[in-house]
Design a protein around this motif. Structure first.
Motif, PDB file in Angstrom:
ATOM      1  N   PHE A  16     -18.379   3.396   4.882  1.00 60.08           N
ATOM      2  CA  PHE A  16     -17.147   4.076   4.481  1.00 60.08           C
ATOM      3  C   PHE A  16     -15.963   3.185   4.809  1.00 60.08           C
ATOM      4  N   SER A  17     -15.012   3.064   3.890  1.00 60.31           N
ATOM      5  CA  SER A  17     -13.796   2.313   4.188  1.00 60.31           C
ATOM      6  C   SER A  17     -12.584   3.240   4.272  1.00 60.31           C
ATOM      7  N   LYS A  18     -12.684   4.409   3.629  1.00 65.58           N
ATOM      8  CA  LYS A  18     -11.606   5.393   3.719  1.00 65.58           C
ATOM      9  C   LYS A  18     -12.172   6.782   3.489  1.00 65.58           C
ATOM     10  N   VAL A  19     -11.427   7.768   3.965  1.00 71.09           N
ATOM     11  CA  VAL A  19     -11.789   9.168   3.781  1.00 71.09           C
ATOM     12  C   VAL A  19     -10.494   9.934   3.536  1.00 71.09           C
ATOM     13  N   THR A  20     -10.561  10.935   2.668  1.00 71.95           N
ATOM     14  CA  THR A  20      -9.402  11.789   2.401  1.00 71.95           C
ATOM     15  C   THR A  20      -9.644  13.140   3.059  1.00 71.95           C
ATOM     16  N   ILE A  21      -8.712  13.544   3.906  1.00 77.93           N
ATOM     17  CA  ILE A  21      -8.826  14.794   4.651  1.00 77.93           C
ATOM     18  C   ILE A  21      -7.985  15.859   3.952  1.00 77.93           C
ATOM     19  N   SER A  23      -5.920  19.378   3.430  1.00 74.80           N
ATOM     20  CA  SER A  23      -5.032  20.113   4.332  1.00 74.80           C
ATOM     21  C   SER A  23      -5.687  21.378   4.888  1.00 74.80           C
ATOM     22  N   SER A  24      -6.846  21.757   4.371  1.00 73.32           N
ATOM     23  CA  SER A  24      -7.565  22.931   4.871  1.00 73.32           C
ATOM     24  C   SER A  24      -8.280  22.667   6.199  1.00 73.32           C
ATOM     25  N   VAL A  25      -8.414  21.401   6.590  1.00 71.42           N
ATOM     26  CA  VAL A  25      -9.116  21.058   7.832  1.00 71.42           C
ATOM     27  C   VAL A  25      -8.284  21.493   9.034  1.00 71.42           C
ATOM     28  N   THR A  26      -8.935  22.223   9.953  1.00 65.00           N
ATOM     29  CA  THR A  26      -8.251  22.712  11.154  1.00 65.00           C
ATOM     30  C   THR A  26      -8.812  22.109  12.437  1.00 65.00           C
ATOM     31  N   SER A  27      -9.992  21.473  12.361  1.00 70.00           N
ATOM     32  CA  SER A  27     -10.530  20.822  13.556  1.00 70.00           C
ATOM     33  C   SER A  27     -11.359  19.602  13.185  1.00 70.00           C
ATOM     34  N   ILE A  28     -11.208  18.571  14.017  1.00 72.87           N
ATOM     35  CA  ILE A  28     -11.947  17.325  13.847  1.00 72.87           C
ATOM     36  C   ILE A  28     -12.515  16.942  15.204  1.00 72.87           C
ATOM     37  N   ALA A  29     -13.817  16.782  15.280  1.00 70.01           N
ATOM     38  CA  ALA A  29     -14.476  16.442  16.538  1.00 70.01           C
ATOM     39  C   ALA A  29     -14.206  14.990  16.925  1.00 70.01           C
ATOM     40  N   LYS A  30     -14.250  14.732  18.213  1.00 67.42           N
ATOM     41  CA  LYS A  30     -14.141  13.359  18.721  1.00 67.42           C
ATOM     42  C   LYS A  30     -15.261  12.538  18.099  1.00 67.42           C
ATOM     43  N   SER A  45       2.254  17.526   8.201  1.00 69.68           N
ATOM     44  CA  SER A  45       2.400  18.679   9.101  1.00 69.68           C
ATOM     45  C   SER A  45       1.042  19.302   9.395  1.00 69.68           C
ATOM     46  N   ALA A  46       0.225  19.470   8.375  1.00 71.49           N
ATOM     47  CA  ALA A  46      -1.124  20.031   8.569  1.00 71.49           C
ATOM     48  C   ALA A  46      -1.959  19.110   9.447  1.00 71.49           C
ATOM     49  N   TRP A  47      -1.858  17.787   9.237  1.00 73.86           N
ATOM     50  CA  TRP A  47      -2.609  16.816  10.044  1.00 73.86           C
ATOM     51  C   TRP A  47      -2.254  16.965  11.533  1.00 73.86           C
ATOM     52  N   CYS A  48      -0.975  17.139  11.825  1.00 75.12           N
ATOM     53  CA  CYS A  48      -0.525  17.223  13.212  1.00 75.12           C
ATOM     54  C   CYS A  48      -0.906  18.536  13.888  1.00 75.12           C
ATOM     55  N   LYS A  49      -1.318  19.521  13.120  1.00 74.13           N
ATOM     56  CA  LYS A  49      -1.733  20.809  13.684  1.00 74.13           C
ATOM     57  C   LYS A  49      -3.249  20.907  13.876  1.00 74.13           C
ATOM     58  N   ILE A  50      -3.982  19.888  13.477  1.00 69.67           N
ATOM     59  CA  ILE A  50      -5.441  19.902  13.610  1.00 69.67           C
ATOM     60  C   ILE A  50      -5.825  19.858  15.085  1.00 69.67           C
ATOM     61  N   ASP A  51      -6.841  20.628  15.438  1.00 68.85           N
ATOM     62  CA  ASP A  51      -7.402  20.600  16.785  1.00 68.85           C
ATOM     63  C   ASP A  51      -8.377  19.430  16.861  1.00 68.85           C
ATOM     64  N   PHE A  52      -8.050  18.440  17.671  1.00 69.53           N
ATOM     65  CA  PHE A  52      -8.886  17.258  17.824  1.00 69.53           C
ATOM     66  C   PHE A  52      -9.734  17.316  19.097  1.00 69.53           C
ATOM     67  N   TYR A  80       6.517  14.172  13.541  1.00 67.43           N
ATOM     68  CA  TYR A  80       5.799  15.349  13.055  1.00 67.43           C
ATOM     69  C   TYR A  80       4.898  15.944  14.125  1.00 67.43           C
ATOM     70  N   TYR A  81       4.292  15.091  14.932  1.00 68.31           N
ATOM     71  CA  TYR A  81       3.418  15.574  16.015  1.00 68.31           C
ATOM     72  C   TYR A  81       4.203  16.414  17.012  1.00 68.31           C
ATOM     73  N   HIS A  82       5.373  15.934  17.447  1.00 69.69           N
ATOM     74  CA  HIS A  82       6.183  16.695  18.396  1.00 69.69           C
ATOM     75  C   HIS A  82       6.724  17.970  17.790  1.00 69.69           C
ATOM     76  N   ARG A  83       7.062  17.921  16.518  1.00 70.79           N
ATOM     77  CA  ARG A  83       7.533  19.119  15.804  1.00 70.79           C
ATOM     78  C   ARG A  83       6.450  20.185  15.747  1.00 70.79           C
ATOM     79  N   SER A  84       5.205  19.769  15.555  1.00 70.38           N
ATOM     80  CA  SER A  84       4.098  20.725  15.421  1.00 70.38           C
ATOM     81  C   SER A  84       3.759  21.414  16.729  1.00 70.38           C
TER      82      SER A  84
END
Length: 86
Positions: A16-21, A23-30, A45-52, A80-84
């Motif tokens: 894989f060289s790229k992936v498109t995430i 905006s419906s994603v709410t969590s991404i595992a380590k 904004s949606a990216w910065c609200k994801i639970d990592f 955006y991260y601080h805003r979220s």
């Protein structure tokens, strides 16, 4: 879209060289992504609200995050991260 979670090692293959995430994603595992993978999003904004999880934040992906095809600057991501978090 419809995808809400990305599990550990989901995109850990070097082929894989790229992936498109979506905006419906709410969590991404380590360790969901291989370290050289470019990550494309359409909603910062949606990216910065994801639970990592415990240790990872959206800032972990600075330098390889693209919004609508353009690289996201660290300054913009921080803004955006601080805003979220408010």
């Amino acid at each position: 879209d419809g995808v809400t979670k990305i599990k550990k090692y989901s995109f850990y293959d070097e082929s894989f060289s790229k992936v498109t995430i979506p905006s419906s994603v709410t969590s991404i595992a380590k360790d969901a992504f291989y370290s050289n993978l470019d990550i494309h999003i359409s909603d910062l904004s949606a990216w910065c609200k994801i639970d990592f999880g415990n240790r990872v934040t959206p800032m972990e992906y600075k330098g390889r995050l693209y919004l609508d095809g353009k690289k996201v600057s660290e300054r913009k991501l921080l803004k955006y991260y601080h805003r979220s978090k408010k």
